[in-house]
Design an enzyme around this catalytic site. Structure first.
Site, mmCIF file in Angstrom:
data_model
loop_
_atom_site.group_PDB
_atom_site.id
_atom_site.type_symbol
_atom_site.label_atom_id
_atom_site.label_comp_id
_atom_site.label_asym_id
_atom_site.label_seq_id
_atom_site.Cartn_x
_atom_site.Cartn_y
_atom_site.Cartn_z
ATOM 1 C CG HIS A 1 -1.832 -1.176 1.276
ATOM 2 N ND1 HIS A 1 -2.536 -1.505 2.415
ATOM 3 C CD2 HIS A 1 -2.136 -2.124 0.348
ATOM 4 C CE1 HIS A 1 -3.230 -2.605 2.181
ATOM 5 N NE2 HIS A 1 -2.996 -3.007 0.933
ATOM 6 C CG HIS B 1 -7.457 -3.334 -1.594
ATOM 7 N ND1 HIS B 1 -6.922 -2.288 -0.876
ATOM 8 C CD2 HIS B 1 -6.682 -4.416 -1.313
ATOM 9 C CE1 HIS B 1 -5.888 -2.715 -0.185
ATOM 10 N NE2 HIS B 1 -5.726 -4.014 -0.425
ATOM 11 C CG ASP C 1 -3.221 -5.210 -2.743
ATOM 12 O OD1 ASP C 1 -2.854 -4.324 -1.953
ATOM 13 O OD2 ASP C 1 -3.958 -6.159 -2.410
ATOM 14 C CG HIS D 1 -0.006 -9.559 -2.637
ATOM 15 N ND1 HIS D 1 0.160 -8.235 -3.002
ATOM 16 C CD2 HIS D 1 -0.928 -9.550 -1.637
ATOM 17 C CE1 HIS D 1 -0.618 -7.474 -2.245
ATOM 18 N NE2 HIS D 1 -1.296 -8.242 -1.425
#
Length: 298
Positions: A84, A241, A245, A268
């Protein structure tokens, strides 16, 4: 082309905050400090002094990607949940910064990048007398993991195309496609919070994760229901979001991108798989200054 920054930037002064780590549950103080040109983003574990405590961000510095992006150095010193802050740094065109954290994890704040944007705004931005470099995507690089897919494609600007699909009726299938600029990040992505399912919390905590998670720093779902009393900040906050990321995960390449990022059901782990594959494909990219790109466009 007029969105290009010709010169590098750092902070005009230090920016300091404190908060809990969403996975470790440990409180930490973080100080983001100005850095010289061409330093890049360097994290420092200020609570550790008996080993090399500096972690320079790069494609191979990512050590783990379970529900966050964790970096580590050759001495085994690590720091979790950098994504973030990294997204905020790249959105505000901060090329060089020293980030000191006196704990194992960057504070989660409210679960979005907005507190970091506000923190950096208060510190201010300083122009440096060194040309900025961009990573120009020349050829498509793609990775897959079952139905999950991610790619970087050539483009004359940084764009994202992110899609997610969850069985929860509160999420379902969502997709966001947009150019990424400072303004679009501030307006459309920065406030989107991380999210998780209450049914998974016990297992995550047994695995050493989500120990600091709460409705103060995440959207919490129970099946098809959103438990946060205030509800969502935007109707497709979940995919926004995921896009946030990804922007942070891509900045571990060490420079802003001129390319289109595409993701289907990724996270991720897949983002870092793409970053590593892309970095190794030296025929697929080159470093360019805005002056060079503009000269070629004439």
């Amino acid at each position: 082309m007029n969105e290009f920054q010709l010169l590098q930037h750092t902070l005009a002064g230090p920016a300091v905050c404190a908060g809990v780590g969403v996975h470790s549950g440990k409180r930490a103080r973080m100080a983001i400090r100005p850095a010289a040109a061409n330093v890049g983003v360097v994290f420092v574990r200020s609570d550790l002094t008996e080993a090399d405590n500096r972690i320079r961000v790069g494609p191979k510095s990512v050590a783990r990607t379970q529900l966050n992006t964790e970096i580590a150095n050759a001495s085994g010193v690590s720091l979790s949940t950098i994504e973030h802050l990294m997204a905020a740094l790249t959105a505000l065109d901060i090329d060089n910064a020293i980030v000191e954290v006196d704990g194992p994890e960057v504070p989660i704040m409210d679960g979005s990048a907005l507190p970091f944007i506000q923190l950096l705004d208060r510190a201010g931005r300083k122009t440096q007398e060194a040309p900025r470099a961009y990573i120009e995507v020349l050829e498509t690089v793609e990775v897959q993991d079952g139905v999950k897919y991610a790619a970087l494609h050539p483009s004359d600007r940084f764009e994202i195309d992110v899609e997610i699909d969850f069985p929860s009726a509160a999420i379902g299938r969502q997709r966001v496609i947009m150019p990424v600029t400072e303004r679009s990040f501030r307006d459309e992505l920065a406030s989107a919070r991380t999210f998780g399912f209450i049914q998974e919390v016990e297992a995550l905590r047994r695995a050493g994760l989500a120990r600091g998670g709460s409705m103060d720093n995440a959207i919490v779902l129970d099946g098809d229901a959103i438990l946060n009393p205030e509800g969502l900040r935007m109707k497709d906050e979940f995919v926004r979001h995921k896009a946030l990321d990804a922007i942070g995960d891509l900045y571990v390449l060490g420079a802003p991108l001129l390319g289109r990022f595409e993701s289907r059901y990724g996270g991720h782990a897949l983002n870092n798989k793409l970053v590593r594959a892309f970095a190794e494909r030296r025929d697929a990219w080159r470093m360019r200054t805005p002056t060079q790109v503009l000269a070629e466009a004439v």
